[in-house]
Each structure stands twice: as structure tokens, then as C-alpha cells.
Design a protein around this motif. Structure first.
Motif, PDB file in Angstrom:
ATOM      1  N   THR A 156       0.815  -1.222   0.000  1.00 34.37           N
ATOM      2  CA  THR A 156       0.000   0.000   0.000  1.00 34.37           C
ATOM      3  C   THR A 156       0.845   1.267   0.000  1.00 34.37           C
ATOM      4  OG1 THR A 156      -0.178   0.013   2.417  1.00 34.37           O
ATOM      5  CG2 THR A 156      -1.892  -1.167   1.184  1.00 34.37           C
ATOM      6  N   ASP A 157       2.170   1.137   0.131  1.00 35.36           N
ATOM      7  CA  ASP A 157       3.082   2.271   0.069  1.00 35.36           C
ATOM      8  C   ASP A 157       3.718   2.266  -1.316  1.00 35.36           C
ATOM      9  OD1 ASP A 157       5.560   3.784   0.165  1.00 35.36           O
ATOM     10  OD2 ASP A 157       5.317   3.852   2.341  1.00 35.36           O
ATOM     11  N   ALA A 158       3.373   3.250  -2.135  1.00 34.02           N
ATOM     12  CA  ALA A 158       3.809   3.249  -3.534  1.00 34.02           C
ATOM     13  C   ALA A 158       5.315   3.350  -3.674  1.00 34.02           C
ATOM     14  CB  ALA A 158       3.130   4.399  -4.286  1.00 34.02           C
ATOM     15  N   SER A 159       5.940   4.223  -2.908  1.00 36.00           N
ATOM     16  CA  SER A 159       7.383   4.417  -3.009  1.00 36.00           C
ATOM     17  C   SER A 159       8.138   3.156  -2.637  1.00 36.00           C
ATOM     18  CB  SER A 159       7.821   5.582  -2.111  1.00 36.00           C
ATOM     19  OG  SER A 159       9.219   5.723  -2.132  1.00 36.00           O
ATOM     20  N   ALA A 160       7.782   2.562  -1.504  1.00 38.54           N
ATOM     21  CA  ALA A 160       8.456   1.349  -1.050  1.00 38.54           C
ATOM     22  C   ALA A 160       8.198   0.182  -2.001  1.00 38.54           C
ATOM     23  CB  ALA A 160       7.988   0.991   0.359  1.00 38.54           C
ATOM     24  N   THR A 161       6.955   0.044  -2.458  1.00 40.67           N
ATOM     25  CA  THR A 161       6.620  -1.050  -3.372  1.00 40.67           C
ATOM     26  C   THR A 161       7.393  -0.918  -4.679  1.00 40.67           C
ATOM     27  OG1 THR A 161       4.396  -1.170  -2.410  1.00 40.67           O
ATOM     28  CG2 THR A 161       4.726  -2.264  -4.528  1.00 40.67           C
ATOM     29  N   ALA A 162       7.484   0.303  -5.192  1.00 48.26           N
ATOM     30  CA  ALA A 162       8.224   0.526  -6.430  1.00 48.26           C
ATOM     31  C   ALA A 162       9.703   0.224  -6.258  1.00 48.26           C
ATOM     32  CB  ALA A 162       8.038   1.967  -6.890  1.00 48.26           C
ATOM     33  N   THR A 163      10.284   0.652  -5.143  1.00 51.65           N
ATOM     34  CA  THR A 163      11.703   0.389  -4.896  1.00 51.65           C
ATOM     35  C   THR A 163      11.962  -1.105  -4.771  1.00 51.65           C
ATOM     36  OG1 THR A 163      11.845   2.507  -3.705  1.00 51.65           O
ATOM     37  CG2 THR A 163      13.674   0.972  -3.442  1.00 51.65           C
ATOM     38  N   LEU A 164      11.069  -1.801  -4.086  1.00 49.54           N
ATOM     39  CA  LEU A 164      11.221  -3.240  -3.940  1.00 49.54           C
ATOM     40  C   LEU A 164      11.115  -3.937  -5.301  1.00 49.54           C
ATOM     41  CD1 LEU A 164      11.719  -5.002  -1.457  1.00 49.54           C
ATOM     42  CD2 LEU A 164       9.278  -5.516  -1.397  1.00 49.54           C
ATOM     43  N   LEU A 165      10.226  -3.444  -6.152  1.00 49.96           N
ATOM     44  CA  LEU A 165      10.100  -4.011  -7.502  1.00 49.96           C
ATOM     45  C   LEU A 165      11.375  -3.767  -8.304  1.00 49.96           C
ATOM     46  CD1 LEU A 165       8.575  -5.338  -9.796  1.00 49.96           C
ATOM     47  CD2 LEU A 165       7.344  -3.191 -10.175  1.00 49.96           C
ATOM     48  N   LEU A 166      11.986  -2.603  -8.164  1.00 54.63           N
ATOM     49  CA  LEU A 166      13.246  -2.317  -8.851  1.00 54.63           C
ATOM     50  C   LEU A 166      14.354  -3.263  -8.387  1.00 54.63           C
ATOM     51  CD1 LEU A 166      13.108   1.582  -8.798  1.00 54.63           C
ATOM     52  CD2 LEU A 166      13.135   0.151 -10.852  1.00 54.63           C
ATOM     53  N   VAL A 167      14.359  -3.597  -7.098  1.00 54.86           N
ATOM     54  CA  VAL A 167      15.345  -4.548  -6.573  1.00 54.86           C
ATOM     55  C   VAL A 167      15.111  -5.934  -7.155  1.00 54.86           C
ATOM     56  CG1 VAL A 167      16.150  -5.736  -4.493  1.00 54.86           C
ATOM     57  CG2 VAL A 167      15.771  -3.268  -4.435  1.00 54.86           C
TER      58      VAL A 167
ATOM     59  N   GLN B 234       0.459  -5.216  -7.014  1.00 53.16           N
ATOM     60  CA  GLN B 234       0.274  -4.279  -5.903  1.00 53.16           C
ATOM     61  C   GLN B 234       0.502  -2.839  -6.349  1.00 53.16           C
ATOM     62  OE1 GLN B 234       3.021  -5.732  -2.948  1.00 53.16           O
ATOM     63  NE2 GLN B 234       1.673  -7.392  -2.293  1.00 53.16           N
ATOM     64  N   LEU B 235       1.574  -2.622  -7.093  1.00 51.29           N
ATOM     65  CA  LEU B 235       1.883  -1.264  -7.515  1.00 51.29           C
ATOM     66  C   LEU B 235       0.869  -0.753  -8.539  1.00 51.29           C
ATOM     67  CD1 LEU B 235       3.809   1.103  -7.265  1.00 51.29           C
ATOM     68  CD2 LEU B 235       5.271   0.049  -8.996  1.00 51.29           C
ATOM     69  N   THR B 236       0.476  -1.606  -9.451  1.00 50.33           N
ATOM     70  CA  THR B 236      -0.522  -1.217 -10.448  1.00 50.33           C
ATOM     71  C   THR B 236      -1.825  -0.791  -9.778  1.00 50.33           C
ATOM     72  OG1 THR B 236       0.440  -2.743 -12.068  1.00 50.33           O
ATOM     73  CG2 THR B 236      -1.795  -1.987 -12.477  1.00 50.33           C
ATOM     74  N   ALA B 237      -2.177  -1.474  -8.696  1.00 46.05           N
ATOM     75  CA  ALA B 237      -3.429  -1.174  -8.003  1.00 46.05           C
ATOM     76  C   ALA B 237      -3.407   0.174  -7.287  1.00 46.05           C
ATOM     77  CB  ALA B 237      -3.733  -2.282  -6.994  1.00 46.05           C
ATOM     78  N   LEU B 238      -2.212   0.746  -7.111  1.00 50.65           N
ATOM     79  CA  LEU B 238      -2.089   2.009  -6.384  1.00 50.65           C
ATOM     80  C   LEU B 238      -2.202   3.231  -7.283  1.00 50.65           C
ATOM     81  CD1 LEU B 238       0.818   1.130  -3.920  1.00 50.65           C
ATOM     82  CD2 LEU B 238      -1.623   1.300  -3.417  1.00 50.65           C
ATOM     83  N   GLY B 239      -2.410   3.008  -8.586  1.00 51.54           N
ATOM     84  CA  GLY B 239      -2.508   4.127  -9.515  1.00 51.54           C
ATOM     85  C   GLY B 239      -3.629   3.942 -10.505  1.00 51.54           C
ATOM     86  N   PRO B 240      -3.680   4.807 -11.503  1.00 52.39           N
ATOM     87  CA  PRO B 240      -4.732   4.687 -12.518  1.00 52.39           C
ATOM     88  C   PRO B 240      -4.558   3.412 -13.329  1.00 52.39           C
ATOM     89  CG  PRO B 240      -3.072   6.274 -13.200  1.00 52.39           C
ATOM     90  CD  PRO B 240      -2.757   5.928 -11.784  1.00 52.39           C
ATOM     91  N   ALA B 241      -5.657   2.889 -13.816  1.00 60.47           N
ATOM     92  CA  ALA B 241      -5.609   1.656 -14.598  1.00 60.47           C
ATOM     93  C   ALA B 241      -4.673   1.834 -15.786  1.00 60.47           C
ATOM     94  CB  ALA B 241      -7.003   1.286 -15.083  1.00 60.47           C
TER      95      ALA B 241
END
Length: 421
Positions: free
Chosen positions: A331-342, A360-367
Motif C-alpha cells: 500500500t506504500d507506492a514508493s516502497a513497493t516501487a523500490t522493492l520491484l526495482l530490486v 500491488q503497484l498497479t493497483a495504487l494508480g490509474p488503470a
């Protein structure tokens, strides 16, 4: 205090180092009270005041690596945040008002440039961003979080990442004869430091000029020291462990040569990660030490970029196991994105990296225009069809020819046999 979702920002690091980080963390929780409303097109549900551009840029970079085509609103939100001079603030609530140049954010600008490069098709905005870095570089070669302030390792490292991504050689981006790499070197501990601190990065020099290792500065600056950018796609591998900074007995120099910088920080991080149970630690005055997820993630990226994925494997495993606490279960976009980059840099499956990170990250933004699975299928289906169809077609032709030849030979043989009889 700045939002916890912006832990990667140098401004928060400064607050933590000085003990000024107090109050309730905003994190990436729904905006309430006087918090700025979450704009349409922005990833994450929390107050964007301190980390809107940061988290949007990381999200778009990570999703681009996952072959997700974002919604136009997500991309236009980011490009619309850029100021006329080429920089980005942390967040512009009113994009019709002129930017205050003194509050533009080097960290936000750095990740925004890298996000637009990952997406492609935004060269004008990228060029303006690079020019902003040239204009706002300090005389010592470094960058500050906000223009006009003393530089720091985190901001300088992120600026170097952006320059590398934009193919602007950091060695040639200079002010008063001091390059971006010279600026980064200001914060790295050399041979004058105790042996167990050599190669580390400090956030900023202390008032007396001394450098003190800082986990977040070390993690974030390591990617720049290794000559990297976001997303990390390096597949080079050096089987040997990172080499500690070579220091002669009695050496008092505190300048780390550029050629030794990446290995020196890699060796320091490897030692710290091993001692800390494969993660770095956040130490805040007046509070017990806690795992520093952000620093650990950037350290893993730096090690992978430096050609040491085997040394990164431990922290990557730790992040896969413990990362859901950092991302708040996605639910935290910044952390989820960073983890995905790792996960992407380590070539791990993001669908099972403490959860399905892409979903998870897709669900936090526009479709998105195209989801990861659809994009992947669309990209691979034509090639597969062509390959399979081509093989199948030629195989059938070959079999047909063999049957025809074989049948003809058999018929000829039978005729000759009949004639002899």
C-alpha cells in the motif's frame, strides 16, 4: 517531518542525523485533515506534499521494467510537475503558478529524469532536467537537496544517476573545475578513517569537517559510485568479493580515487550487511535501532551494478522476506516501487517477492493501458507464432518431399522388380 514514504530523500536523512525527525509519520496512508488531496493520475494514497514526484517517478520506472504501459494521466501528471527551468519540486499543488526555484528538489528531478527516460518519448523534458542539474551544481561539484544549500551524498549520488541515464558524462558535468564525480568523492571516507569505515559515505561533513558513515547515504551513493542508474540492468558478474580500499600503513589521505570508489563502498556495504543480518540499520537519536529498508534496497542495487550480485543475494533475500512490512503489504507506492526495482535488478520473480509487486503497484494508480501479462503476451505472441508457424510449415514440406521421393522410389523399385519377373 517529511513523510516516511520519502525516506530516500536527503532532506529526511538530514533530519534523522540531527535528531530533528519528530512527529507522526505521514507515510502512504489516505490523506486527511490539512494534507494535500491526492491528484488524479498519482500513484499512492497518501499526502503527496513531500514525495509526490518521488514516488510517481519510482513507480513509473519500475512498471516500465515490468512492461506495464501506464495510463496517460500518470505520465502527464509527472511531466506537468516540471518547472519552466527544467527542475521538479517535491510536489506542485498548483501547476499554473510559477515554481519557487529555491524549493525545487534535486532528488525529485533526478528520479523524474530517469522515469521519463525509462518510458521513452520525453527527450525535451529530459534535456531541460539535465540542464537544470548543470545550472544548479555547486562550485565543489556536488548537489544539494534544494539549490543554494551545501551538497550532500544522497543528492549528489542521485544527480549522477540521472546524468548517467541521460548519457551526460558526470566526469564532464562540472562547475569551477569540479566534476560531478569530484562532488561525490567529497563524502566518501578514505584511508584516514578507521579501517572498518573506509569506503563508506557520509551524508554531509560534520561542523568540524569530519565524515561519519551513514547507512542511507552509503546505500544511495553506492549506485552512483558504481556508475549506475535506474533501472539497474547490469548483468556483469565479478566472482571475487568487493575489494577494500587499498591503504598503506600510516596513510592519512581521505580522498578515494574514482577507480576505487565502487569497490570500496561495495566492500564496506558487504561487511555492514553481513554484520547486520543482511540488512542495514537506521539509528535515530532517542529511538532504538530499526531495519533500514530503503538503505538496504539501494545497497543491493549498488552491489548488483558493481558486478557483485552474489554479495547482494543476502539483502535481496532479506527484502523478499521482510519487505511487506516496509511496503505495508503493497500500500506504500514508493516502497513497493523500490522493492520491484530490486527484484528486477536481481532477476527475481516479482510475482513472488513478498507478494505480487507488479499487481500491488498497479493497483495504487490509474488503470494502465496494458497490464504486464497482456503486454508480455502481445510482445511474445507474434514472434512465437512466426517461429512455430515457420518450423511447422517447413517440416510439413520436408515430410511431404520425403514421402513423395520415397513413394516414387518404391514404385520404381516395384516396376523394376515386376519387369524382371
Amino acid at each position: 517531518m517529511l513523510t516516511a514514504a520519502r525516506l530516500g530523500a536527503a532532506a529526511l536523512s538530514a533530519a534523522l542525523l540531527t535528531g530533528a525527525a519528530t512527529g507522526t509519520a505521514l507515510a502512504d496512508t489516505p490523506a486527511t485533515g490539512t494534507a494535500a488531496p491526492v491528484p488524479e493520475g498519482l500513484y499512492g494514497k497518501g499526502d503527496p506534499t513531500y514525495d509526490g514526484v518521488w514516488r510517481q517517478s519510482l513507480a513509473l520506472t519500475a512498471l516500465a521494467g515490468a512492461k506495464v504501459t501506464p495510463a496517460d494521466s500518470a505520465v502527464s501528471w509527472l511531466t506537468g510537475q516540471q518547472c519552466a527551468d527544467g527542475g521538479w519540486p517535491s510536489f506542485r499543488a498548483d501547476t499554473t503558478a510559477a515554481c519557487d526555484a529555491t524549493t525545487e528538489d534535486s532528488n525529485a528531478t533526478a528520479v523524474a529524469v530517469q522515469a521519463l527516460l525509462a518510458l521513452g518519448g520525453h527527450q525535451d523534458a529530459v534535456d531541460k532536467g539535465v540542464q537544470w542539474f548543470r545550472t544548479n551544481q555547486n562550485a565543489d561539484g556536488s548537489w544539494a537537496y534544494n539549490p543554494g544549500s551545501p551538497g550532500d551524498a544522497n543528492s549528489t549520488g542521485l544527480a549522477v544517476n540521472a546524468l548517467i541515464a541521460a548519457k551526460a558524462d558526470p566526469a564532464a558535468v562540472a562547475k569551477a573545475g569540479r566534476s560531478a564525480f569530484d562532488g561525490l568523492a567529497l563524502f566518501q571516507l578514505g584511508c584516514a578513517a578507521p579501517a572498518d569505515q573506509r569506503g563508506a559515505f557520509a551524508y554531509q561533513p560534520k561542523p568540524d569537517g569530519a565524515l561519519e558513515p551513514n547507512a542511507l547515504a552509503a546505500g544511495q551513493a553506492s549506485l552512483a559510485a558504481a556508475g549506475g542508474k535506474l533501472p539497474v540492468t547490469n548483468t556483469n558478474r565479478t566472482d571475487a568479493a568487493p575489494k577494500a580500499l587499498p591503504c598503506a600503513d600510516g596513510s592519512t589521505g581521505n580522498s578515494v580515487p574514482r577507480a576505487d570508489s565502487a569497490e570500496a563502498i561495495g566492500a564496506y556495504l558487504t561487511t555492514q550487511l553481513t554484520a547486520g543480518g543482511q540488512h542495514l540499520t537506521l539509528t535515530t537519536p532517542g529511538a532504538p535501532p530499526t531495519p533500514d529498508y530503503t538503505a538496504t534496497a539501494w545497497a543491493a542495487l549498488g552491489l548488483i551494478q558493481g558486478g557483485h550480485p552474489q554479495q547482494a543475494a543476502g539483502p535481496v533475500d532479506w527484502l523478499a522476506k521482510e519487505g511487506s512490512a516496509w511496503t505495508r503489504s503493497g500500500t506504500d507506492a514508493s516502497a513497493t516501487a523500490t522493492l520491484l526495482l530490486v527484484a528486477q535488478a536481481a532477476q527475481r520473480d516479482p510475482a513472488s517477492f513478498g507478494g505480487d509487486l507488479v499487481a500491488q503497484l498497479t493497483a495504487l494508480g490509474p488503470a494502465p493501458k496494458a497490464a504486464a501479462s497482456a503486454a508480455s503476451s502481445a510482445a511474445s505472441a507474434p514472434a512465437k507464432e512466426k517461429k512455430d508457424g515457420g518450423i511447422s510449415q517447413w517440416w510439413l514440406i520436408g515430410v511431404g518431399l520425403l514421402i513423395g521421393i520415397g513413394g516414387g522410389l518404391l514404385l520404381s523399385f516395384q516396376r523394376k522388380r515386376g519387369a524382371k519377373l
